[in-house]
Design a protein around this motif. Sequence first.
Motif, short mmCIF file in Angstrom:
data_model
loop_
_atom_site.label_atom_id
_atom_site.label_comp_id
_atom_site.label_asym_id
_atom_site.label_seq_id
_atom_site.Cartn_x
_atom_site.Cartn_y
_atom_site.Cartn_z
N ASN A 370 -61.15 -58.58 -112.52
CA ASN A 370 -61.95 -59.81 -112.03
C ASN A 370 -62.43 -60.65 -113.36
OD1 ASN A 370 -61.49 -59.57 -109.47
ND2 ASN A 370 -63.55 -58.85 -108.76
N TYR A 374 -61.49 -64.27 -113.91
CA TYR A 374 -62.24 -65.35 -113.71
C TYR A 374 -62.90 -66.04 -115.06
CZ TYR A 374 -61.60 -64.30 -108.78
OH TYR A 374 -61.04 -63.97 -107.51
N ASP A 398 -69.23 -61.11 -118.27
CA ASP A 398 -67.95 -62.11 -119.01
C ASP A 398 -68.71 -63.52 -119.03
OD1 ASP A 398 -67.88 -63.83 -116.45
OD2 ASP A 398 -67.02 -62.34 -115.40
N THR A 429 -57.30 -61.12 -103.30
CA THR A 429 -57.09 -60.58 -102.15
C THR A 429 -58.45 -60.69 -101.47
OG1 THR A 429 -57.49 -58.34 -102.68
CG2 THR A 429 -55.26 -59.13 -102.53
N LEU A 433 -63.69 -56.31 -104.53
CA LEU A 433 -65.25 -55.85 -104.58
C LEU A 433 -65.75 -55.13 -103.48
CD1 LEU A 433 -67.00 -59.32 -106.19
CD2 LEU A 433 -66.48 -57.19 -107.45
#
Length: 471
Positions: A370, A374, A398, A429, A433
Motif C-alpha cells: 500500500n 500510494y 510513507d 481491491t 487492510l
Amino acid sequence: MNTRSIRFRLTAWYAGLLGVLLVLFTLATYVVLERYLTKTLKDSLSKQASDLGDTLLVNVNQSGEQYVIDEIKEHYAPETNDLFLRVTRGDGSVLYISGTPRSKNFDPAKIATPIRTVTQESSREVELDGDFALLVETLPFVAHDGNRFLIEIGAPYREIEDVSQGLLLALGVALPFAIALAVGGGYLLMRRALKPVDEIRRSAERITSQNLSERLPVVRTGDELERLSTSLNQMIMRLEKAFQQSNRFSADASHELRTPLSILRGELETLARKPDTPSDIRETIGSALEETERLTKITENLLALSRLDAETQLEQTRVDLGELVTTTTDQMKLLAEDKKISLRCNTSMHTEVKGSRARLKQVVVNLVDNAIKYTPEGGEVQVTVTKNDDQAILEVTDTGVGIPAESLPQIFERFYRADRARTRTLGGTGLGLSIVKSICKAHGGNVKAESIDGRGSRFRVELPLVNDDSR
Ligand code: ADP
C-alpha cells in the motif's frame, strides 16, 4: 452510586414503602393500645363502684353510715391507691369523699359533682391543673330502703398515657433503625441477586463476531436471570450459525471462482500469444487479462478473509518480527525501485511474537505494498520494528498521497477505498487492510493509522511480545 440502577431504585421503593407501613403500624398500635387500656380502667372502676354499692350501701340503714365510711377507708384506701372516691346522698349532701392522695396529684375537693341528675352509669374525663386528667366513673345506686346515692370513683389517666407514650417513643426510636437495617439488608440482598447481571453484561461485552462460540454464564437458579441468559445464549448460537453460513458461503464462492478464473487467464494468455491475433484484439485481451488479474486478487483476498474468520485456533510458532520484516522488505525492494521510491528498513533484533509466520508476512506485504502503491515516484517509505515493555511495534511510514481525515475511520472496513477512481487504476481491491486488521486481532494485537492528506501516512501495528519467562 448510580441512582438509576435497578438496585438503587428497588431499594428506595422498598425503604419508602417499609417506612410508610411502619409509621402506620406504630400509629395504629398506639391508638388501639390507648383504647384498650382506657376500657380496662373504665371496667375496673365500674366494677369497684358496683361492688361498693352492692356490699356497703345496700343495707346502709341497718349498718349505719359510719360503718360504710370505715369500710371504704379500709377496703379501697383511696389515698394510698391514688384514687378519687365520693359517695353523695340523694339530697346532694356528701356521705364520703376521699382525701388528697399520697402522690398529691389532685385535690378531690376540686372535682365538681355532675350538674345534671345522673340516672344511669356513665364515665367522664375530668381535666385538672397541670395537664392532669382523671377518668371518673359515676354510678347511681338505690339501697334496699329506697335511699338514693351517687357513687363516683376515679383514677388518673397518667398510667395509660405513660404506657402509650412510652410505646410511641420506643417505636419512634426503633423505627429509623429498623428502616436503616432493612434498607442495608435489602441493598446487599439485591446486590447478590443482581450479581449475575453484571457477569452476563461483562461476558456479552467480550463476545464479538470473532468469538461467537463463547457463551454467557448461566446460573442455575431457575429464576428470570437464568431464563434470560439461556435465551441470549440461544440467540448467540443462532447468530453463530448465521455467521458460519455466510463465512462458508464466501469461502466456497471464492474457492469455486479460482479454477474458472485461472482457466480463463490461461486461455486469454494463449490467445494473446498467437501470432495471427490482430493487434486491436490483442489489446482487448490485454485489458481483459488485467481485469481477470484483479478478480483473482479479490477472490484470493476473500478466501483469506473467510479463512481468518472461520479460524478458531491460530498457529502458535515463535516469529522474530524484526527478521521477518527485514526479509520481506528486501523482497519488495524491486517493486519500490520500479517506482523510484526509496524503501528503508530499520528493525531491532529479538522482537519475538507468537503466531503464524505466513499471516504476519501478509501484514507486512499488505502495508508496504500500500505504502508503495500510494506514494508517487521519488517518495520514501520507511519500515521500522521497535519494542516497548510488552509489545512489538511495526510502523510503515510513507510520504505518499495520504488519507483524507473523513476516510481514516473506515479504511479497515471490507471493500472500502478512500478514492475509488484512483485506487481502481492502482489495482486495489479494498480488502488488504481488512486482512491486516483480522490478522492483528487474531494475534492479540491491533493496527492504527494516522495520516495527513497529501503529505503521507503512518500505519502502526502493535503485537504482544513473547514473554521471556515462558522460554
Ligand atoms: P486497496 O486494495 O484499495 O489498497 P486496502 O484495504 O489495502 O485496499 O486499503 C483501503 C484504502 O485505504 C485504499 O483504497 C486507500 O484509499 C487507503 N490506503 C491504504 N493504505 C494507504 C497509504 N499507505 N496511503 C494512502 N492511502 C492508503
